[in-house]
Design an enzyme around this catalytic site. Structure first.
Site, PDB file in Angstrom:
ATOM      1  N   GLU A 142      -4.524   0.614  -3.598  1.00 53.49           N
ATOM      2  CA  GLU A 142      -3.421   1.558  -3.618  1.00 53.49           C
ATOM      3  C   GLU A 142      -2.146  -0.068  -3.820  1.00 53.49           C
ATOM      4  O   GLU A 142      -1.754  -0.424  -4.105  1.00 53.49           O
ATOM      5  CB  GLU A 142      -3.330   2.226  -2.126  1.00 53.49           C
TER       6      GLU A 142
ATOM      7  N   GLU B 279       0.866  -1.348   0.243  1.00 55.10           N
ATOM      8  CA  GLU B 279       0.051  -0.274  -0.150  1.00 55.10           C
ATOM      9  C   GLU B 279       1.407   1.151   0.074  1.00 55.10           C
ATOM     10  O   GLU B 279       0.059   1.941  -0.752  1.00 55.10           O
ATOM     11  CB  GLU B 279      -1.216  -0.213   1.182  1.00 55.10           C
TER      12      GLU B 279
ATOM     13  N   ASP C  65       0.893   4.086  -3.224  1.00 58.67           N
ATOM     14  CA  ASP C  65       0.116   5.645  -2.289  1.00 58.67           C
ATOM     15  C   ASP C  65       1.180   6.245  -3.919  1.00 58.67           C
ATOM     16  O   ASP C  65       0.509   7.347  -4.203  1.00 58.67           O
ATOM     17  CB  ASP C  65       0.345   5.368  -1.340  1.00 58.67           C
TER      18      ASP C  65
ATOM     19  N   ASP D 188      -7.138   1.131   0.826  1.00 54.51           N
ATOM     20  CA  ASP D 188      -5.873   0.475   0.924  1.00 54.51           C
ATOM     21  C   ASP D 188      -5.812  -0.475   0.384  1.00 54.51           C
ATOM     22  O   ASP D 188      -4.681  -0.587  -0.039  1.00 54.51           O
ATOM     23  CB  ASP D 188      -5.786   0.895   2.518  1.00 54.51           C
TER      24      ASP D 188
END
Lengths: 236, 236
Positions: A117, A41, A45, A114
């Site tokens: 990502e 994640e 991101d 989450d």
């Protein structure tokens, strides 16, 4: 670890993994196993932020850095990622521990966001930048189609104020008209009055600021409903 | 627009532009011309954050997401970018307006840092992700060499506390010992006492928190200077 076959998810992503273990890891919550999605994640991101930055840079050649940042923040926030997660039916594929399952983790917006990502991070590791860029751009297409760069990411008070300035009308007046509840659970009720348009709305919230934002939001819905008319319309 | 030839800068970057106009734009402050570096900086900030995230992901396979974020923040902050700008001698190539020049813009850390990000954005547009990743990784090599992921980005109070916990010593005690100056220009002086080691330091700052951080920083310098010794050393 079989669960629903991952081929449907890959079809929805428009991407087939070489190393399927990466996709599996992106679907594992820390309540389920020690090797979970959080590091993926972190990577995802980063790549998401950059890919969206690049899309906006290309798409809007005339808007400034500060505005690009605002629009990007709007596109990478939890709401946006959650909407993508629901299109992908992420909750059909998630691995959660017992406690998380019982407390509704499969539908928790933060987990869904989450995982999206983490999947981006997994695709980057599996096939590199161009591959993940292609997936992100394609999943974000509906969000780009709806995007108004002058509004995206602006709070309702700011939007309302700019809208009134554009038609040369004085800024709205906000007043607290009620507070209730005990010390740490107070509810504020605020009025928003646009005198020149004879518009008055109310909003409630746990802080004065939130209550004002809600009142401003309602005022805008009201203005949308009577777009051509500048005359009197009184709420309440 | 000739100024110092850009070939030396490109040599230091280890990258030659196909479209040299992109590099030029990355060097133009908004005080100099309407087409300046800020949009490139937005793009460069994005690619930098992601490339550093990926480096950390690869390098530290055993550290968690939250720690990765902290270390990344440390590596992409202004200080780090400024140190790179100074190695590249960015101020030899900058285009600033008269006012900025007179007020010391050529040496301003924020401008130097922003230009480094803008150059990364320009390289990405010129040649894509792999090219800019290579440049970033190479410029960051000295910073990676110095990197301690357990310390990077941690404030001095946190570092000091963890250091004492590791040797099972009670947390330091901080006390305000003086405040001076008028209302908005107050200076706080704080003492930091580690009783078990008979260490006492002082720190000053514009807020209590800053003063404590400075006192903690001095305490760590003192502990570094007497690493093996746990006995009495009294400051002041």
């Amino acid at each position: 670890m079989t669960k629903v076959s991952l081929s449907r998810l890959q079809a929805k992503l428009g991407y087939s993994f070489t190393e399927l273990a990466l996709l599996r890891q992106a679907l594992i919550h820390r309540s389920y196993a020690a090797t979970h999605y959080e590091r993926l994640e972190f990577l995802g991101d980063g790549v998401l932020n950059f890919v969206i930055a690049h899309c906006l840079y290309q798409r809007f050649s005339d808007i400034k850095e500060g505005e690009l940042s605002r629009v990007r923040a709007h596109l990478v926030k939890q709401d946006a990622l959650e909407s993508i997660a629901r299109r992908l039916k992420i909750s059909d594929y998630l691995y959660l521990g017992e406690g998380e399952l019982r407390s509704g983790g499969l539908e928790r917006p933060s987990i869904l966001a989450d995982v999206v990502e983490a999947i981006f991070g997994a695709i980057f590791l599996d096939a590199g930048f161009d591959a993940v860029q292609k997936v992100i751009v394609s999943l974000y297409q509906p969000l780009f189609d709806d995007l108004d760069p002058n509004k995206a990411g602006k709070d309702p008070k700011t939007q309302l104020q700019e809208r009134l300035q554009a038609i040369k009308i004085a800024v709205p007046k906000y007043d607290i008209i009620d507070t209730s509840g005990a010390a740490h659970e107070q509810v504020f009720t605020v009025s928003c009055v646009i005198e020149a348009l004879a518009v008055r709305t109310e909003g409630a919230g746990s802080t004065r600021r939130l209550a004002e934002q809600n009142a401003a939001h309602t005022a805008m819905l009201l203005l949308d409903a009577q777009p051509a008319k500048k005359s009197a319309k009184q709420l309440k």
